[in-house]
Design a protein around this motif. Sequence first.
Motif, PDB file in Angstrom:
ATOM      1  N   ARG A 454       1.066  -1.057   0.220  1.00  0.00           N
ATOM      2  CA  ARG A 454      -0.056  -0.335   0.248  1.00  0.00           C
ATOM      3  C   ARG A 454       0.535   1.242   0.191  1.00  0.00           C
ATOM      4  N   GLU A 455       1.786   0.991   0.968  1.00  0.00           N
ATOM      5  CA  GLU A 455       2.956   2.514   1.159  1.00  0.00           C
ATOM      6  C   GLU A 455       3.296   2.678  -0.141  1.00  0.00           C
ATOM      7  N   HIS A 456       3.878   1.382  -1.113  1.00  0.00           N
ATOM      8  CA  HIS A 456       4.231   1.813  -2.246  1.00  0.00           C
ATOM      9  C   HIS A 456       3.444   2.332  -3.643  1.00  0.00           C
ATOM     10  N   VAL A 460       3.755   5.632  -6.140  1.00  0.00           N
ATOM     11  CA  VAL A 460       3.012   5.618  -6.990  1.00  0.00           C
ATOM     12  C   VAL A 460       2.123   6.917  -7.797  1.00  0.00           C
ATOM     13  N   ARG A 461       1.032   6.406  -6.379  1.00  0.00           N
ATOM     14  CA  ARG A 461       0.002   8.103  -6.734  1.00  0.00           C
ATOM     15  C   ARG A 461       0.291   8.977  -6.955  1.00  0.00           C
ATOM     16  N   VAL A 515      -5.347   5.971  -2.457  1.00  0.00           N
ATOM     17  CA  VAL A 515      -4.862   3.863  -2.074  1.00  0.00           C
ATOM     18  C   VAL A 515      -5.763   3.038  -1.397  1.00  0.00           C
ATOM     19  N   ILE A 516      -6.271   2.031  -1.309  1.00  0.00           N
ATOM     20  CA  ILE A 516      -6.707   2.048  -0.692  1.00  0.00           C
ATOM     21  C   ILE A 516      -6.597   0.244  -1.100  1.00  0.00           C
ATOM     22  N   SER A 517      -6.389  -0.778   0.394  1.00  0.00           N
ATOM     23  CA  SER A 517      -6.057  -1.772   0.454  1.00  0.00           C
ATOM     24  C   SER A 517      -6.336  -2.974   1.331  1.00  0.00           C
ATOM     25  N   ASP A 518      -6.055  -4.136   1.309  1.00  0.00           N
ATOM     26  CA  ASP A 518      -6.156  -4.752   2.450  1.00  0.00           C
ATOM     27  C   ASP A 518      -6.432  -4.411   4.348  1.00  0.00           C
TER      28      ASP A 518
END
Length: 524
Positions: A454-456, A460-461, A515-518
Amino acid sequence: MSGSAEAAALAAPPDEVELEAELAELLAALYTKHDGLSERIDQLAARAAAAGNDRYVVLAELTRADMFNRTHRAAEGARIGQRLLESADDPVVAARAHAVISGALWRLGATGESAKHAEQAMALLGEGDPLCVRAEHAVVFAIQVNGYRLGRNPIEWFQSAQRLTEELGSPGLIIANLNNWAWVQYERGELADAIELVERMRQTAERTGLQLNASCVDTLARILLESGDAEQARSVIVGALEGFAAETDSDAIPGCLLTLAEIQRRNDEVDAAIGTLTSCREIAVRSRTAEMGARALRELATCYASVGDYRSAYEHMEAFHREWTQLRSQQAEASASVVQAVFGIEEARRRSREFQRLAERDPLTGLWNRRKSDEHLGELLATPAATRGPVSVAILDLDHFKQVNDRFSHSVGDQVLCAVAQIFREMAGPEGHAVRLGGEEFLLILPMADPAAREHCERVRRAVEAHDWSTLCPGLTVTTSVGVSEIGPGDDYSALLRRADQHLYRAKAYGRNRVISDADGAAR
């Protein structure tokens, strides 16, 4: 060990180390003694087949082709090399096939094409490939570098080949390289170096109990003759001709006869030299070594001229030119056939690789396409987590991309896609992969767990948002929304992508450019 257990062990299929050791012995035998070599090649092929090792089955067949090259069957050796190169997926097999083709072309007189294949054979091999193959190819390549001006210092390549042959510990290949090296120095006029090298060659043979083959004896005699020791030169040649030296190349014994005839002529034994050259012609006919037969005619002309028989000298020189011209025409025809066939194979392989590349790449951005990413993700999902390590996927969608096309044109839209693809490619890193799924939707496959993934993707974003889009069009801005999910226990392809897609949907629903992740849970 009981008798039955011992028998079972002996009957067990060999492992690759054993097969490599057998191949090393066969490659050395190409330079030392061909007696029983064909049967030993059959045995290696059978043992490799029993072990299910296709590489060594094919390498055995290529060893036979190399033997054909050395026994006046170069065209046949080339055909085997061509056939096996055409179907070769293994770089080691392809390298060996190129080496065999190189040897065939060398003997057919196509020296330039031969050198190209020698280079390809070397280029295909790496440090982890079988040492015996690397050493044998280095021996061949070193002599080709000298003969065909490939732009390198030949001495450095002989030194490199010597290091490999000594690392392998093969007296046959060590002696072969020293022999070639000595001959090159002899032809370059470096007689002192040539003498030192043939002395090393003789010492290696004495230390290991290996008999010098006829080609090595011929080199030794030539250098002894030029160094002023004609009697010693005569002695080693006579010993070879009396059957004390193996003939590992079909032109070796005729070559020894040519050297003996020169020794005799220089010692004013012209009648003896004429008799030796007549024998050389007869053997050349039987062994189908037309080049040596033609050279014998030229030497006969020299002998007749030395005693004032100019008519016979002229007739033999005329016959030499007639045979030499015919020989070169036949060689050119045969080598052209080999070159054309191999060119067809290489062109087909090149096109196949190009078609494969096109089938796996998005034509606009050059990124992997969905087909390639599906294949790669399938492999990752089938690999145990303990083996592959953590892997996450991120689906990225450019925000309001339709407005970019509508406001700035589809041409600008394509430029945006290419620029974004370059950002994704660079930020995926050497172990990650960037994919264009279609339209403005992309995928990153990252070798990391959430929340690191997610941080990576957050970086990118930010990189997309911070890019200077005004260079494409004033007023242009681009952002991306990202959904990230890590491969979990029991995941299949659909479950993984569905979860990442759900995270992407939420990122867009919560305002885009995020960004949204697990790790973010079901809500944000």
